[in-house]
Design an enzyme around this catalytic site. Structure first.
Site, mmCIF file in Angstrom:
data_model
loop_
_atom_site.group_PDB
_atom_site.id
_atom_site.type_symbol
_atom_site.label_atom_id
_atom_site.label_comp_id
_atom_site.label_asym_id
_atom_site.label_seq_id
_atom_site.Cartn_x
_atom_site.Cartn_y
_atom_site.Cartn_z
ATOM 1 N N HIS A 31 -2.284 0.800 7.142
ATOM 2 C CA HIS A 31 -2.526 1.033 5.724
ATOM 3 C C HIS A 31 -2.021 2.417 5.332
ATOM 4 O O HIS A 31 -1.930 3.321 6.167
ATOM 5 C CB HIS A 31 -4.019 0.917 5.426
ATOM 6 C CG HIS A 31 -4.355 0.842 3.968
ATOM 7 N ND1 HIS A 31 -3.764 -0.046 3.104
ATOM 8 C CD2 HIS A 31 -5.234 1.573 3.212
ATOM 9 C CE1 HIS A 31 -4.260 0.117 1.888
ATOM 10 N NE2 HIS A 31 -5.139 1.098 1.928
ATOM 11 N N ASP A 81 -8.236 5.180 -1.640
ATOM 12 C CA ASP A 81 -7.705 3.892 -1.175
ATOM 13 C C ASP A 81 -7.039 3.126 -2.313
ATOM 14 O O ASP A 81 -7.649 2.895 -3.364
ATOM 15 C CB ASP A 81 -8.832 3.053 -0.568
ATOM 16 C CG ASP A 81 -8.318 1.987 0.382
ATOM 17 O OD1 ASP A 81 -7.310 1.326 0.050
ATOM 18 O OD2 ASP A 81 -8.913 1.822 1.455
ATOM 19 N N CYS A 105 0.822 -1.214 0.000
ATOM 20 C CA CYS A 105 0.000 0.000 0.000
ATOM 21 C C CYS A 105 0.855 1.262 0.000
ATOM 22 O O CYS A 105 0.528 2.245 -0.676
ATOM 23 C CB CYS A 105 -0.958 0.003 1.179
ATOM 24 S SG CYS A 105 -0.186 -0.274 2.795
#
Length: 421
Positions: free
Chosen positions: A177, A195, A62
């Site tokens: 994250h 995201d 991520c």
């Protein structure tokens, strides 16, 4: 009559429903917030980042996906080829601060993310919530106010922001994250998260205070809260397709650089009184670096036809004449080590303070004379210096926070960062 074996049950996922705390970007309410942010002129980050949206390549990539999206949005030239003749950032290129195999297993910490950004030509300003023993409401209010100010700045086009947060705080599955921030709706006090785990959740709006609180849970890998990074292009202008192609890269990561820095510091300290001239200093450092299991500065695969002629020219310079490259079975390796030494002893390097004062002027004169007519190799030295600086800053940041970052200790001491599943 034989019966077919039963199929093994498999646990697979495709998307997850957003929790009530998150408003889907494409929902009616999400569109209303978008329209408000547009009217407030708070969508500059969105228009910068949206054309480069990516999905992370691995469950723990991520941070890499967030940074790739930002680098390509800023039009930073990676100075290396992606495929064919094209230069473009891909997640597999971001291995400056940790090997990709380690990132694939553990993810990245916030300081490592900033390190990667700096290695690739960005200014990175890290902010983490500061917690006192009482966790006072006044301190939280001060932190949220600064967060809002930074959101307002990036949403109006002054850089961009990546958030490191805990999904649990948002009511999502998973934990640690990274994702870029897309917009700020000031009137409703909402922030848009783009995201990068698009296989799991879409982009969504969340309240600013909730976004702030999601940075408070302690990251087990650092022992500190998470936080956010404001990123800007370090140079006055973004990179361009006409920029010189980088021919070399530093092969160290933050842990191996910390180890090498320590051994070189001891070496320089022990020889400071017994090194009579620049030649002796170069030979001492060259012997140490040549004994390393892997060269700390290596040629990129795409530089096979360009780098050797430049090194041939470099071999004729006054500086190169002081090292025995011609006697080596691999002369180019010795010349690369010599370029690496120039980066090590650059005035911007901490190690330069350990060079005997009587040799500093002579060394700098030799470096300037040798690279004066070789601007591309000077660029290689400058690039290596920047990467080493970013690696060192990453380690100093984590060590000052009392984090077990692995810079000084053996690999494997870090707690794994939660994978996104």
């Amino acid at each position: 009559m034989a019966t077919a074996p039963k199929l093994v049950a498999q646990r697979t996922f495709y998307k997850r429903p957003l929790p009530p705390s998150c408003i889907a970007f494409t929902s009616k309410e999400g569109k209303r917030l978008f329209a408000k942010a547009l009217a407030e002129d708070n969508l500059e980050s969105y228009f910068l980042l949206a054309p480069q949206m990516v999905t992370q390549n691995e469950p723990a990539f991520c941070a890499l996906a967030s940074l790739v999206q930002i680098l390509n949005s800023f039009e930073v030239d990676p100075q290396r080829k992606w495929k064919g003749g094209w230069r473009w950032y891909d997640q597999d290129m971001l291995d400056c601060c940790r090997p990709l195999t380690a990132v694939e297993t553990d993810g990245l910490t916030l300081p490592e993310f900033a390190c990667l950004a700096r290695c690739n030509g960005l200014r990175a300003t890290v902010t983490s919530p500061l917690l006192d023993s009482s966790g006072s409401a006044a301190q939280r209010a001060e932190g949220i106010a600064k967060f809002r100010d930074d959101l307002r700045a990036v949403s109006k086009g002054r850089g961009t922001m990546a958030l490191s947060y805990s999904r649990k705080t948002l009511g999502q599955t998973g934990d640690g994250h990274f994702s870029p921030v897309g917009a700020f709706c000031e009137e409703d006090d909402m922030v848009l998260i783009l995201d990068v785990a698009r296989f799991k959740y879409p982009s969504y709006w969340i309240p600013v205070e909730l976004a702030y609180d999601s940075m408070l849970p302690i990251d087990k890998a650092t022992g500190q809260p998470r936080g956010y990074v404001v990123l800007e292009v370090a140079g006055a202008e973004p990179g361009s397709l006409n920029a010189p192609l980088s021919l070399t890269s530093v092969t160290l990561n933050k842990s191996s650089w910390a180890s090498l820095h320590s051994s070189l510091s001891r070496l320089l300290l022990s020889t400071s009184k017994s090194t009579p001239d620049v030649s002796s200093l170069l030979l001492t450092l060259l012997s140490h670096i040549s004994a390393l299991p892997t060269s700390p500065l290596s040629a990129r695969p795409t530089a096979s036809s360009t780098l050797p002629p430049l090194l041939d020219t470099f071999s004729l310079t006054p500086l190169a004449s002081l090292v025995p490259f011609a006697l080596s079975p691999d002369p180019n390796a010795i010349l690369l080590h010599t370029l690496f030494i120039l980066a090590l002893l650059s005035p911007r390097s901490q190690l330069s303070a350990l060079v005997p004062s009587s040799l500093i002027s002579s060394l700098q004169t030799l470096a300037d004379q040798s690279l004066e007519h070789l601007p591309q190799l000077r660029e290689e030295v400058d690039s290596a210096t920047r990467q080493l600086g970013a690696l060192g800053e990453c380690c100093r940041s984590e060590e000052s926070n009392g984090a077990a970052c692995g810079c000084a200790g053996p690999p494997g001491k870090q707690d794994p960062i939660a994978r996104v599943e």
